[in-house]
Motif scaffolding. Sequence first.
Motif, short mmCIF file in Angstrom:
data_model
loop_
_atom_site.label_atom_id
_atom_site.label_comp_id
_atom_site.label_asym_id
_atom_site.label_seq_id
_atom_site.Cartn_x
_atom_site.Cartn_y
_atom_site.Cartn_z
N LYS A 252 41.94 -4.51 -121.69
CA LYS A 252 42.34 -4.80 -120.31
C LYS A 252 43.79 -4.43 -120.05
CE LYS A 252 42.18 -8.43 -116.78
NZ LYS A 252 41.51 -7.55 -115.82
N GLU A 253 44.62 -4.60 -121.07
CA GLU A 253 46.05 -4.31 -120.92
C GLU A 253 46.35 -2.82 -120.96
OE1 GLU A 253 50.24 -5.05 -123.36
OE2 GLU A 253 48.49 -6.29 -123.81
N LYS A 254 45.61 -2.05 -121.76
CA LYS A 254 46.04 -0.68 -122.06
C LYS A 254 45.11 0.42 -121.53
CE LYS A 254 48.73 -1.98 -126.10
NZ LYS A 254 48.96 -1.80 -127.56
N ALA A 255 44.06 0.05 -120.78
CA ALA A 255 43.15 1.08 -120.27
C ALA A 255 42.91 0.85 -118.79
CB ALA A 255 41.83 1.03 -121.03
N LEU A 260 36.98 0.12 -118.61
CA LEU A 260 36.89 -1.13 -119.37
C LEU A 260 35.53 -1.28 -120.05
CD1 LEU A 260 38.67 -3.80 -117.11
CD2 LEU A 260 39.58 -2.56 -119.07
N MET A 261 34.45 -1.02 -119.31
CA MET A 261 33.11 -1.21 -119.88
C MET A 261 32.82 -0.19 -120.97
SD MET A 261 30.51 -3.11 -119.96
CE MET A 261 30.80 -4.12 -118.50
N THR A 262 33.21 1.05 -120.75
CA THR A 262 32.97 2.08 -121.76
C THR A 262 33.68 1.75 -123.07
OG1 THR A 262 32.76 3.77 -120.05
CG2 THR A 262 33.18 4.54 -122.29
N LEU A 263 34.95 1.36 -122.98
CA LEU A 263 35.71 1.06 -124.19
C LEU A 263 35.21 -0.22 -124.84
CD1 LEU A 263 39.35 1.97 -123.07
CD2 LEU A 263 37.64 3.40 -124.19
N THR A 264 34.83 -1.20 -124.04
CA THR A 264 34.26 -2.43 -124.59
C THR A 264 33.02 -2.13 -125.41
OG1 THR A 264 35.12 -3.82 -122.81
CG2 THR A 264 33.21 -4.65 -124.00
N ARG A 265 32.12 -1.32 -124.87
CA ARG A 265 30.89 -0.98 -125.57
C ARG A 265 31.16 -0.13 -126.81
NH1 ARG A 265 26.46 -3.76 -124.67
NH2 ARG A 265 25.15 -1.95 -125.07
N ALA A 303 28.98 8.83 -124.49
CA ALA A 303 30.37 8.48 -124.81
C ALA A 303 30.44 7.29 -125.76
CB ALA A 303 31.13 8.17 -123.52
N ILE A 304 29.53 6.33 -125.59
CA ILE A 304 29.53 5.13 -126.45
C ILE A 304 28.99 5.46 -127.84
CG2 ILE A 304 28.49 2.84 -126.72
CD1 ILE A 304 28.52 2.74 -123.57
N ASN A 305 27.91 6.27 -127.90
CA ASN A 305 27.31 6.62 -129.18
C ASN A 305 28.23 7.43 -130.08
OD1 ASN A 305 24.95 5.42 -128.29
ND2 ASN A 305 23.64 7.15 -128.85
N ALA A 306 29.24 8.08 -129.49
CA ALA A 306 30.09 9.00 -130.25
C ALA A 306 30.84 8.32 -131.39
CB ALA A 306 31.07 9.70 -129.31
N PRO A 357 31.62 8.61 -117.78
CA PRO A 357 32.89 8.65 -118.50
C PRO A 357 33.00 9.87 -119.40
CG PRO A 357 31.41 7.05 -119.49
CD PRO A 357 30.76 7.50 -118.23
N LYS A 358 34.19 10.39 -119.50
CA LYS A 358 34.46 11.54 -120.36
C LYS A 358 34.90 11.07 -121.73
CE LYS A 358 33.71 14.09 -116.75
NZ LYS A 358 32.35 14.65 -116.57
N LEU A 359 34.31 11.65 -122.76
CA LEU A 359 34.63 11.24 -124.12
C LEU A 359 36.11 11.42 -124.42
CD1 LEU A 359 33.82 10.28 -126.91
CD2 LEU A 359 33.12 12.63 -127.46
N LYS A 360 36.69 12.53 -123.97
CA LYS A 360 38.11 12.78 -124.27
C LYS A 360 39.00 11.74 -123.61
CE LYS A 360 38.86 16.12 -120.49
NZ LYS A 360 39.33 17.49 -120.16
N ASN A 361 38.61 11.25 -122.43
CA ASN A 361 39.39 10.21 -121.77
C ASN A 361 39.30 8.90 -122.53
OD1 ASN A 361 40.07 12.02 -119.78
ND2 ASN A 361 38.59 11.26 -118.28
N ALA A 362 38.10 8.55 -122.97
CA ALA A 362 37.93 7.32 -123.74
C ALA A 362 38.76 7.37 -125.01
CB ALA A 362 36.44 7.13 -124.07
N GLU A 363 38.74 8.50 -125.69
CA GLU A 363 39.52 8.64 -126.93
C GLU A 363 41.01 8.59 -126.64
OE1 GLU A 363 36.30 11.32 -129.48
OE2 GLU A 363 37.88 12.32 -128.33
#
Length: 404
Positions: A252-255, A260-265, A303-306, A357-363
Amino acid sequence: MNYSEIMIRYGELSTKGKNRMRFIHKLRNSIQQVLSIYPEIKVTADRDRAHVFLNGASYEAVSASLKQVFGIQNFSPVYKIEKSVPHLKKAVQDIMKSIYTEGMTFKISSKRSDHNFELDSRELNQTLGGAVFEAIPNIKAQMKQPDINLQVEIREEAAYISYETIRGAGGLPIGTSGKGMLMLSGGIDSPVAGYLALKRGVDIEAVHFASPPYTSPGALKKAHDLTRKLTKFGGNIQFIEVPFTEIQEEIKEKAPEAYLMTLTRRFMMRITDRIKEVRGGLVIINGESLGQVASQTLESMQAINAVTTTPIIRPVVTMDKLEIIELAQKIDTFEISIQPFEDCCTIFAPDRPKTNPKLKNAEQYESRMDVEGLVERAVEGIKIVEITPKEMSDSVDDLLESVL
């Protein structure tokens, strides 16, 4: 007359060849655990069938439990009779008079495994059939598809009579297909996914993420109660509570909110994968259904499975919500699932989550965090408790006694 035991017939186990006894042992263990709420019963199993000796337990209650155990094709309640012709004749007459109504047909099907008994199977059929005609003169015998098929079995220790066959749940005994980690939220979908995995013989362990103080003790008890509902299909389930507060606060602080949901998963998937490795699991199971919410698009799943190469099983992925609700009601998890306690997936849910969501953004967003350290601390902090079919009256705190 009261039933003395229940005779259980196997389902798909008949096709398992050299692995047959392994499957039977798994089924026996499942039956024992599911029926552990009846301490007086005894369970045995051999190559052909299993037996539940009631020892005074209620047949109706035990039968209701057996109907739900995966791996059982069907079962029959059985009367235990003293092994003599006079006792058998009287028992057959008493049973037939208690179940006969006008116009019914019958047959006697005898089997003699004790070859020292004075009558062979053919003679037994004739003698006991004659006893039925004495008791009910107007009854008719019918060899094909009679209304009543009275089955008589002569064993070494006693004689046994049954006439009713109850359909079981089918499927495979729990554990015969290996172990999987079920990502169990407090929602409707994941318990249904767990049920479907159990049906195909997967030994599930329930992984639940808790974020106190954002999630309440009530939410944790809800997850316990959902897990307990699943134990009635095959026995005890290990419940793994994962501390997730630190990770959710960090995300929540850094994204940005949309991710939020993509990174949480992604973090949940990493942690479940790590727990799977430690505990000898083979797959991860979840309740994702395609297109239901923003995190369940194909782009989001990709993106989550990666973060893992572990197979992800999604038993309800092609089902719509009404189909899932119908199944949840059937397995008695729906009313628990709709209790108003928020879980980790809802407490910080963004108003407009990213649907592609884009994988590169999540990373990129995760590069701002100590991903490995966060995952490691979460795994080190897990609490494990064994959930059994027995209803607990303990407090939530007592339930959380952990085995690390």
